[in-house]
Scaffold this motif. Sequence first.
Motif, PDB file in Angstrom:
ATOM      1  N   HIS A   1       0.801  -1.221   0.000  1.00 47.18           N
ATOM      2  CA  HIS A   1       0.000   0.000   0.000  1.00 47.18           C
ATOM      3  C   HIS A   1       0.834   1.271   0.000  1.00 47.18           C
ATOM      4  O   HIS A   1       0.275   2.372  -0.119  1.00 47.18           O
ATOM      5  N   ASN A   2       2.162   1.140   0.104  1.00 46.31           N
ATOM      6  CA  ASN A   2       3.029   2.317   0.013  1.00 46.31           C
ATOM      7  C   ASN A   2       3.546   2.550  -1.402  1.00 46.31           C
ATOM      8  O   ASN A   2       4.279   3.507  -1.635  1.00 46.31           O
TER       9      ASN A   2
ATOM     10  N   LEU B   1      -0.203   4.111  -6.905  1.00 46.12           N
ATOM     11  CA  LEU B   1      -1.442   3.437  -7.258  1.00 46.12           C
ATOM     12  C   LEU B   1      -1.313   2.638  -8.557  1.00 46.12           C
ATOM     13  O   LEU B   1      -1.795   1.513  -8.662  1.00 46.12           O
TER      14      LEU B   1
ATOM     15  N   GLU C   1     -10.236   3.891  -4.298  1.00 46.20           N
ATOM     16  CA  GLU C   1      -9.211   4.704  -3.638  1.00 46.20           C
ATOM     17  C   GLU C   1      -8.831   5.902  -4.513  1.00 46.20           C
ATOM     18  O   GLU C   1      -8.638   7.018  -4.009  1.00 46.20           O
ATOM     19  N   TRP C   2      -8.730   5.665  -5.823  1.00 51.19           N
ATOM     20  CA  TRP C   2      -8.385   6.764  -6.736  1.00 51.19           C
ATOM     21  C   TRP C   2      -9.507   7.803  -6.775  1.00 51.19           C
ATOM     22  O   TRP C   2      -9.236   9.012  -6.785  1.00 51.19           O
TER      23      TRP C   2
ATOM     24  N   ARG D   1     -11.836   8.339  -4.334  1.00 53.33           N
ATOM     25  CA  ARG D   1     -12.033   8.964  -3.023  1.00 53.33           C
ATOM     26  C   ARG D   1     -10.786   9.695  -2.527  1.00 53.33           C
ATOM     27  O   ARG D   1     -10.832  10.392  -1.526  1.00 53.33           O
ATOM     28  N   ARG D   2      -9.630   9.443  -3.196  1.00 43.16           N
ATOM     29  CA  ARG D   2      -8.342  10.010  -2.784  1.00 43.16           C
ATOM     30  C   ARG D   2      -7.873   9.465  -1.432  1.00 43.16           C
ATOM     31  O   ARG D   2      -7.015  10.050  -0.774  1.00 43.16           O
ATOM     32  N   ARG D   3      -8.427   8.350  -1.036  1.00 43.49           N
ATOM     33  CA  ARG D   3      -7.953   7.685   0.182  1.00 43.49           C
ATOM     34  C   ARG D   3      -8.428   6.221   0.129  1.00 43.49           C
ATOM     35  O   ARG D   3      -9.433   5.916  -0.510  1.00 43.49           O
ATOM     36  N   PRO D   4      -7.701   5.307   0.789  1.00 40.53           N
ATOM     37  CA  PRO D   4      -8.058   3.887   0.725  1.00 40.53           C
ATOM     38  C   PRO D   4      -9.398   3.610   1.404  1.00 40.53           C
ATOM     39  O   PRO D   4      -9.852   4.367   2.279  1.00 40.53           O
TER      40      PRO D   4
ATOM     41  N   GLU E   1     -11.759   1.853   4.049  1.00 42.26           N
ATOM     42  CA  GLU E   1     -11.481   1.477   5.431  1.00 42.26           C
ATOM     43  C   GLU E   1     -11.306  -0.046   5.541  1.00 42.26           C
ATOM     44  O   GLU E   1     -12.022  -0.824   4.885  1.00 42.26           O
TER      45      GLU E   1
END
Length: 343
Positions: A98-99, A102, A304-305, A307-310, A312
């Motif tokens: 996840h680091n 994308l 994620e792309w 929403r700009r965040r993963p 939950e």
Amino acid sequence: MTLSGLLAFVVVFGTIVLFHELGHFLVARASGVMVREFAIGFGPVVARIQRGLTAYSVRLLPLGGFVRLEGMESSPLEGGDEAGEEPRLAPGDPRRFHNRPLWQRMATIAAGPFMNFALAGILFAMLFVPPVVERVDPGSPAALAGIRPGDRVVRIGELSTPTATRVVRSVLDARPGQTLDVWVQRDGQVHLLPVRMEADRPGGYLGVRMHGPRPLPAALYGGFVEMVDSTGEIIRVVARMLGGREALNVAGPVGIYSMVQEAASRGAYSLVGLAAVLNVNLGLINLLPLPVLDGGWLLFLLLEWIRRRPLEPRLQSAAQVLGLMLLLALMLLATYLDLRRLG
């Protein structure tokens, strides 16, 4: 169930799974992601070899496989690390899945189905190797048997996947009046055409002119086109089934085993053709947006792309459980249909 049929099933299905997981593995390593485990099968470990930080294992249930990446939550089918002694990387370590950027994560996930499509293209290209009939003499044994221009000779007598030279040799070795079994591929189907050699003509006469296999670039191009056409046809069939215009017809492990056994009994050409189609099917199935499949992970990354965040972790876990239940239900339905067809 025969030993040869079981061996053919293991080789075909094992190759499909191996190439699929190899796609994930190679792109993950190229992207700098640490691979914790490369596994063929699910469930308890049968054999395991450790090479550096990566374990290579064979598991009890040979109906799939997985690549376990550092920082990527395991599927319920995979299970965790039995040893429990793996060194953990720091949360910010770039080797964690996840680091990575994308696009690298999406490429890693998509590489599995891509490898199945690529393998299907290569296998389809192999089907262009058999010699092709260019001309059939009127009234010849070949014409009387039903051989036509454009037919590919995939087997003659006991000789499978013959070359043009070996076809001629088999014909020359045939005795006058002997019936020579010739298998040809026509319109995607393999046909057995018994050819009765002329009784008053020693030396063997078939009455065809053939050309040899296509050059490698042409064969690869033809294999790619065949893979694309096969993919499109499968999508159209599924669409017709979902729309109620065609009866539901899916195959599970029992049905696939039966198909592999039947193809193996017809020779290497039929088995290679079936393996190509199975690769296309597996590639498409893995792109379905079910969380336990590659398509589900791609859906998570797409969200994620957007929403700009993963997403939950608790939502991912709940989606995985739901996806697993749907997948198991589909497998049970396919197995029921398999047994009903066999019964």
